[in-house]
Enzyme design. Sequence first.
Site, short mmCIF file in Angstrom:
data_model
loop_
_atom_site.label_atom_id
_atom_site.label_comp_id
_atom_site.label_asym_id
_atom_site.label_seq_id
_atom_site.Cartn_x
_atom_site.Cartn_y
_atom_site.Cartn_z
N HIS A 45 -7.95 4.01 -43.33
CA HIS A 45 -8.77 3.09 -43.46
C HIS A 45 -8.73 1.69 -44.35
CE1 HIS A 45 -11.16 5.21 -40.16
NE2 HIS A 45 -11.13 6.50 -40.85
N ASP A 89 8.78 8.76 -50.68
CA ASP A 89 10.05 8.12 -51.18
C ASP A 89 9.50 7.40 -52.41
OD1 ASP A 89 11.94 9.41 -49.97
OD2 ASP A 89 12.35 7.60 -48.55
#
Length: 260
Positions: A45, A89
């Site tokens: 959101h 990552d």
Amino acid sequence: MPNSIKHHLLHSIPSVGCWLTLASPAVTELLAHCGFDWLVIDTEHGPGDVQDVAAQLRAIDAANAQGARVTGAVRVTTNDAAQVKRVMDCGALTLVFPNIDNAAQAQAAVASMRFPPSGVRGVAAMVRAGRYGLDAHYVELANSQACAIIQIESAVAVEHIDSIAQVEGVDCLFIGTADLCASMGLLGQPGHHTVTQAIDQVLEAGRRYSKAVGIFATCVEQACHYRERGVTFIALHSDTGWLAKGAVGALEAFGSTSQK
């Protein structure tokens, strides 16, 4: 570095955090100094993208270098392995997965966080999470530190709560009360008895299968209520919530004072 969120969840140690919806590294760093155990960077959101996630994780690391003790987590936009790979990552060890309705979706979420053969995450060591290749043990240890928080936020998910809770690798069942209400045709009515019964079902499943339960609280009183009911992973509102409450409260207090 050991994942403190995962440690707390697995050992039923209560913790409190805050939701980050502004995609602001400055706000993230400020709240990191406030004493929360963890902060969830919200990409579902919130307006942020993967670069914003990396910047906010850096802000949390900067605060910790100055004495804070807080862990960053990320709520992904959807249960998508490609997005999960990119966020992890960047350095996220704990992910919150929205809208998980059944065991198959929960299994996919868990698998997306882990390198083969335990999962399907693509392997890369030359990334921020592996200190750009300088951490020789990153790939070896990454799976053990991955932490999956599964959001239960629909009537369908509650119906399947037993099978979801039994999925290996699910570390926490996080109740999304706003969407849960909406899915039941009770938009904006978290106190409705049908909703509280559904929350009870999730809490019971957590106890039955030894899974931590989390929830979002909009105030201290609500947080205390959930803690008394056995919820151990509590989000105490959000960056926007505290900013708005602080500003409105100050203006109201000033107005009352100036009228005397």
